[in-house]
Design an enzyme around this catalytic site. Structure first.
Site: not given
Ligand code: PLP
Length: 391
Positions: A192
């Site tokens: 991210k």
């Molecule tokens: C990465 C992601 C999540 C989940 O995030 P985590 O921190 O891995 O639980 C939820 N929604 C979207 C759209 C994502 O890209």
């Protein structure tokens, strides 16, 4: 095949400050949730507060965005018999948390221009059982929150924003996380826009929601471990008020977050620069380029999603194979939920119900865009895309 080393689809950028802070945590004797997790929450609230905040923002650090979404919906009382509306064009985490609570997911299609949930389709999907809407700021482009919030107010619905892609994204010059929704959840997963390895932040201005989420974050305990061990009155005592979860963020992860957050605006500037280089280089190709943010607003550029135009007679899978053959990793965001066996079978879903998501999925690929890319890496991606698209 390429002689150059493989360029992965994504890589984190971890600096010496992050490493030193993690080492400091390891030597400190306090490795789980403690002073650094608290400092990270405060720093996050300050960051969001830059945009004329009212001081009421609560930031609750959790060990994933999935956990944050689950806690927010739980605190809002979502449960069996309820329906929650979200987009089919997302990662399964957005929807699975609704099922954890025994409620049902109602999936709707996207707007083919923005690839975000289409507010008109949300309105059409509202039933007497609808309790909440979970918009996803896909790729880092803000959803039309004014339409979503208006509709929520009109129908008495809750709104929890999945902002896993949206740090820092703005809408009408305001950061996502400062709008009028019930809660906003950010992700710090490895790929991210900033990372703590695994982690997330639940942001809310609803004091009741914050109180419940903090209790449920740690086993349904009425005080967290750090409070217990540092309180002036020696206190081994706690009470369990609900069967809570184990969703707290460690200080090791928060140590990373403290320094990643300081760099988030610089990260965004570099991502935007790379996105701009792609826009300039791909303008003449038979490709549909990603939607731009409204004038004056910020896109986080978590993802740069290309779609092969119809006149390009090449399958998406072949395009990706050719990118790999040139040593460049690509991905697809996302295989829509309506195609996955669990969601498809549970709700009897067919691709024809989601024509825009389906079409986008069949023609899309995400190309590398991250701050650890050098200018030469960016040029390499540009050259590869141009060569393949021009056949
Ligand atoms: C990465 C992601 C999540 C989940 O995030 P985590 O921190 O891995 O639980 C939820 N929604 C979207 C759209 C994502 O890209």
């Amino acid at each position: 095949m390429s002689d150059l080393p493989f360029l992965p689809f994504a890589l984190p950028e971890i600096g010496e400050d992050e490493i030193a802070e993690v080492v400091d945590t390891l030597r400190s004797g306090w490795v789980t949730t403690g002073p650094k997790a608290r400092r990270f929450e405060q720093a996050f609230a300050e960051y969001l507060g830059k945009n004329g905040d009212d001081g009421q923002t609560e930031c609750i650090a959790v060990n994933s965005a999935t956990a944050g979404l689950h806690l927010a919906l739980e605190a809002l009382g979502i449960g069996p018999g309820d329906e929650v509306i979200t987009t089919t064009h997302t990662f399964t985490a957005t929807a699975e948390v609704v099922r954890y609570l025994g409620a049902d997911v109602v999936l709707v299609d996207i707007d083919p221009l923005t690839l975000n949930i289409d507010p008109k389709l949300v309105e059409a999907a509202i039933t007497p059982r609808t309790r909440a809407i979970v918009p996803v700021h896909y790729a880092g482009l803000a959803v039309d929150m004014l339409a979503i919030l208006d509709m929520a107010r009109k129908h008495g619905l809750r709104v929890v924003e999945d902002a896993a892609h949206a740090l820092p994204t703005t809408l009408e010059r305001e950061l996502i996380g400062t709008m009028g929704s019930d809660a906003t959840v950010f992700s710090f997963y490895a790929n991210k826009t900033m990372t703590t390895g695994e982690g997330g932040m639940l942001v809310t201005r609803n004091a009741e929601l914050a109180k419940r989420a903090k209790v449920m974050r740690l086993h349904g305990m009425n005080r967290d471990a750090f409070d217990r061990f540092t309180a002036k009155v020696p206190s081994w005592y706690y009470e369990i008020v609900a069967p809570g979860f184990k969703y707290n963020l460690t200080d090791i992860a928060a140590a990373l977050g403290l320094h990643q957050l300081k760099r988030i605006d610089a990260f965004q500037a570099r991502r935007e620069q790379i996105a701009q280089a792609y826009f300039d280089a791909f303008a003449d190709l038979p490709l549909i380029l990603p939607p731009q943010p409204p004038e004056g607003d910020k896109h986080s550029w978590h993802l740069y999603v290309l779609r092969l135009a119809d006149e390009l007679e090449m399958e998406r899978d072949v395009f990706i194979e050719r990118m790999f053959a040139k040593g460049i990793g690509c991905s697809v965001h996302y295989i829509p939920l309506h195609l996955h066996p669990y969601w498809r079978d549970r709700y009897d879903l067919r691709p024809e119900q989601f024509p825009h998501s389906q079409k986008a999925y069949e023609r899309m690929l995400s190309i590398p865009l991250y701050t650890a890319m050098s200018d030469a890496d960016v040029q390499r991606v540009i050259d590869a895309v141009r060569e393949i698209a021009l056949g």
